[in-house]
Each structure stands twice: as C-alpha cells, then as structure tokens.
Design a protein around this motif. Sequence first.
Motif, PDB file in Angstrom:
ATOM      1  N   TYR A   1      41.769 107.427  24.706  1.00  0.00           N
ATOM      2  CA  TYR A   1      40.538 107.570  25.475  1.00  0.00           C
ATOM      3  C   TYR A   1      39.666 108.684  24.903  1.00  0.00           C
ATOM      4  N   GLY A   2      38.407 108.610  25.222  1.00  0.00           N
ATOM      5  CA  GLY A   2      37.452 109.613  24.779  1.00  0.00           C
ATOM      6  C   GLY A   2      36.343 108.989  23.960  1.00  0.00           C
ATOM      7  N   VAL A   3      35.346 109.806  23.624  1.00  0.00           N
ATOM      8  CA  VAL A   3      34.212 109.331  22.842  1.00  0.00           C
ATOM      9  C   VAL A   3      34.712 108.860  21.478  1.00  0.00           C
ATOM     10  N   GLY A   4      34.372 107.627  21.113  1.00  0.00           N
ATOM     11  CA  GLY A   4      34.788 107.089  19.820  1.00  0.00           C
ATOM     12  C   GLY A   4      36.238 106.671  19.756  1.00  0.00           C
ATOM     13  N   ALA A   5      36.874 106.437  20.909  1.00  0.00           N
ATOM     14  CA  ALA A   5      38.300 106.076  20.924  1.00  0.00           C
ATOM     15  C   ALA A   5      38.585 104.824  20.102  1.00  0.00           C
ATOM     16  N   SER A   6      37.628 103.904  20.040  1.00  0.00           N
ATOM     17  CA  SER A   6      37.862 102.649  19.315  1.00  0.00           C
ATOM     18  C   SER A   6      37.944 102.863  17.809  1.00  0.00           C
ATOM     19  N   TYR A   7      37.531 104.031  17.318  1.00  0.00           N
ATOM     20  CA  TYR A   7      37.748 104.342  15.907  1.00  0.00           C
ATOM     21  C   TYR A   7      39.247 104.444  15.615  1.00  0.00           C
ATOM     22  N   ILE A   8      39.987 104.962  16.587  1.00  0.00           N
ATOM     23  CA  ILE A   8      41.418 105.163  16.399  1.00  0.00           C
ATOM     24  C   ILE A   8      42.149 103.838  16.448  1.00  0.00           C
ATOM     25  N   HIS A   9      41.798 103.014  17.444  1.00  0.00           N
ATOM     26  CA  HIS A   9      42.427 101.697  17.560  1.00  0.00           C
ATOM     27  C   HIS A   9      41.559 100.824  18.456  1.00  0.00           C
ATOM     28  N   LYS A  10      41.386  99.560  18.066  1.00  0.00           N
ATOM     29  CA  LYS A  10      40.584  98.643  18.883  1.00  0.00           C
ATOM     30  C   LYS A  10      41.285  98.327  20.196  1.00  0.00           C
ATOM     31  N   GLY A  11      42.612  98.374  20.180  1.00  0.00           N
ATOM     32  CA  GLY A  11      43.372  98.153  21.405  1.00  0.00           C
ATOM     33  C   GLY A  11      43.418  96.697  21.827  1.00  0.00           C
ATOM     34  N   ASP A  12      44.332  96.395  22.721  1.00  0.00           N
ATOM     35  CA  ASP A  12      44.403  95.057  23.313  1.00  0.00           C
ATOM     36  C   ASP A  12      43.323  94.891  24.371  1.00  0.00           C
ATOM     37  N   THR A  13      42.963  96.005  24.998  1.00  0.00           N
ATOM     38  CA  THR A  13      41.911  96.000  26.012  1.00  0.00           C
ATOM     39  C   THR A  13      40.983  97.173  25.724  1.00  0.00           C
ATOM     40  N   LEU A  14      39.705  96.886  25.528  1.00  0.00           N
ATOM     41  CA  LEU A  14      38.719  97.925  25.229  1.00  0.00           C
ATOM     42  C   LEU A  14      37.805  98.099  26.440  1.00  0.00           C
ATOM     43  N   ILE A  15      37.830  99.295  27.013  1.00  0.00           N
ATOM     44  CA  ILE A  15      37.005  99.628  28.178  1.00  0.00           C
ATOM     45  C   ILE A  15      35.949 100.636  27.736  1.00  0.00           C
ATOM     46  N   TYR A  16      34.694 100.344  28.043  1.00  0.00           N
ATOM     47  CA  TYR A  16      33.606 101.257  27.682  1.00  0.00           C
ATOM     48  C   TYR A  16      33.062 101.905  28.947  1.00  0.00           C
ATOM     49  N   CYS A  17      33.105 103.221  28.978  1.00  0.00           N
ATOM     50  CA  CYS A  17      32.602 103.978  30.131  1.00  0.00           C
ATOM     51  C   CYS A  17      31.129 104.293  29.890  1.00  0.00           C
ATOM     52  N   ASP A  18      30.253 103.739  30.731  1.00  0.00           N
ATOM     53  CA  ASP A  18      28.809 103.877  30.537  1.00  0.00           C
ATOM     54  C   ASP A  18      28.211 104.815  31.584  1.00  0.00           C
ATOM     55  N   LEU A  19      27.133 105.482  31.191  1.00  0.00           N
ATOM     56  CA  LEU A  19      26.468 106.444  32.065  1.00  0.00           C
ATOM     57  C   LEU A  19      24.980 106.438  31.731  1.00  0.00           C
ATOM     58  N   ALA A  20      24.134 106.280  32.748  1.00  0.00           N
ATOM     59  CA  ALA A  20      22.690 106.215  32.528  1.00  0.00           C
ATOM     60  C   ALA A  20      22.137 107.585  32.128  1.00  0.00           C
ATOM     61  N   CYS A  21      21.098 107.568  31.304  1.00  0.00           N
ATOM     62  CA  CYS A  21      20.506 108.819  30.806  1.00  0.00           C
ATOM     63  C   CYS A  21      19.974 109.701  31.935  1.00  0.00           C
ATOM     64  N   TRP A  22      19.390 109.089  32.947  1.00  0.00           N
ATOM     65  CA  TRP A  22      18.862 109.888  34.068  1.00  0.00           C
ATOM     66  C   TRP A  22      19.995 110.611  34.788  1.00  0.00           C
ATOM     67  N   GLU A  23      21.127 109.940  34.979  1.00  0.00           N
ATOM     68  CA  GLU A  23      22.273 110.582  35.624  1.00  0.00           C
ATOM     69  C   GLU A  23      22.789 111.738  34.765  1.00  0.00           C
ATOM     70  N   ILE A  24      22.794 111.558  33.457  1.00  0.00           N
ATOM     71  CA  ILE A  24      23.211 112.644  32.559  1.00  0.00           C
ATOM     72  C   ILE A  24      22.291 113.843  32.743  1.00  0.00           C
ATOM     73  N   GLN A  25      20.983 113.591  32.830  1.00  0.00           N
ATOM     74  CA  GLN A  25      20.032 114.685  33.007  1.00  0.00           C
ATOM     75  C   GLN A  25      20.266 115.417  34.329  1.00  0.00           C
ATOM     76  N   LEU A  26      20.547 114.662  35.378  1.00  0.00           N
ATOM     77  CA  LEU A  26      20.824 115.298  36.674  1.00  0.00           C
ATOM     78  C   LEU A  26      22.086 116.162  36.590  1.00  0.00           C
ATOM     79  N   ARG A  27      23.079 115.707  35.850  1.00  0.00           N
ATOM     80  CA  ARG A  27      24.318 116.485  35.695  1.00  0.00           C
ATOM     81  C   ARG A  27      24.088 117.728  34.852  1.00  0.00           C
ATOM     82  N   TYR A  28      23.196 117.643  33.872  1.00  0.00           N
ATOM     83  CA  TYR A  28      22.842 118.848  33.109  1.00  0.00           C
ATOM     84  C   TYR A  28      22.290 119.911  34.043  1.00  0.00           C
ATOM     85  N   ARG A  29      21.478 119.490  34.996  1.00  0.00           N
ATOM     86  CA  ARG A  29      20.888 120.442  35.941  1.00  0.00           C
ATOM     87  C   ARG A  29      21.945 121.122  36.788  1.00  0.00           C
ATOM     88  N   LYS A  30      23.057 120.410  37.007  1.00  0.00           N
ATOM     89  CA  LYS A  30      24.154 120.980  37.798  1.00  0.00           C
ATOM     90  C   LYS A  30      25.091 121.839  36.942  1.00  0.00           C
TER      91      LYS A  30
END
Length: 203
Positions: free
Chosen positions: A45-74
């Motif tokens: 797991y982690g950013v770029g995890a699929s570089y290490i192995h494609k895996g049998d199951t690939l899950i991508y954790c997505d986050l909208a840019c606006w939410e990222i900006q709100l979290r920066y403020r926090k």
Amino acid sequence: MMNPFLTEDRVRGVMYYGKMDDFIDDIKLAQYQSLASHKGRVLVYGVGASYIHKGDTLIYCDLACWEIQLRYRKGMPNFKQDNDDEDVLKKIKRSFFIEWRIADKHKMDIFENIDYFLDSNQEGNPKIVTGNALRSALKKTTQRPFRLVPYFDPGVWGGQWMKKNCDLDEKQNNYAWSFDGVPEENSLYFRFGDTRIEIPAMD
C-alpha cells in the motif's frame, strides 16, 4: 528535483511535465519487489504501490483536489514533507504544479487495471466501487451533458451575492471564489444504489 518548479513566488510555480517514475529509487524498488514475491497474502500500500506489484486486486484510493486543499488548511502537509504550518497557498502551489500532475499521469497509466476505486473524501467514511462500474459511469457521462461539483470560498474581495443566490453558508463572512467547470479543481458525483461516490473530475 522539485525546487526549479516551485520558484520563490507564493502562488505561481512552473508546471512539471515529468512522471512519478522520475522520483523512484530503482534500488529500493527492486528490494520491495523481491519482498512482494513471497508466498501467501501480501498487502502492498501507499503512493505508487503498483510499481512494486500489480497484485491480484488493485485498489486505488482517490481524493478530490478541493478536499486536499481543505485538509491543508487543517494542517495536513504535502506528500513526504514536514510543512504542516507552511502557508496554505505554498502547499497548494506544490500540489498544483507537481504532485497532482504526476499523480494524475500515474492514475491514467493504471486506470484500466484498477479493480476498485476507494472514495476517501469523507474522513472516517470511505466508500468503494468496482473499477468496471466507475469506468462505465464515466463513459456514460461523456455521452450526455453533465456538471461538475462546484465549490465556493471566501476571499478578501468577497461579497454577499453568492450567499443569497447559491444558498451558501450564512456563517461565512463572504464568498469571493466560485469554481465550477475546472477539471483540475472540481470533482464529480456518481450514485451507485444508495452510495454516492466522489472522484476528481480529471478522471
């Protein structure tokens, strides 16, 4: 590597046109790839995890840019940075000109192979949808009119017009910004049964 693109300006940087590959340490990557080849169940797991192995199951954790900006403020720092207390505009600049660009390119490289998309926009309330379902929804969206999820933000020149006409939070002093129709900033909602998924519009 990032410094020439960050500049001394508080807001404006230089667009980075490289890829996530540019930041990969090949020696460390080989070490982790050997670990991922062990028998039994292995979670990578982690950013770029699929570089290490494609895996049998690939899950991508997505986050909208606006939410990222709100979290920066926090106080959330940029990726691999200790800049919790840094000027929010500088955090956003690093993301806009570098981090989001390389992350979007990486996402597109693996997009068709993603088995599940994990919507992590609501803290403590993750939601998941199959890759096939989301890709189908995106295809249908391109075949009809659609609207992105708008967001509104106060600013030094803001007034009261948007509060009255867009049914916004009366507690805010003002609203100066209205972002709607900017794929790099806005997101999309999809409903699958009773579950609403939010993804970046860049998808």
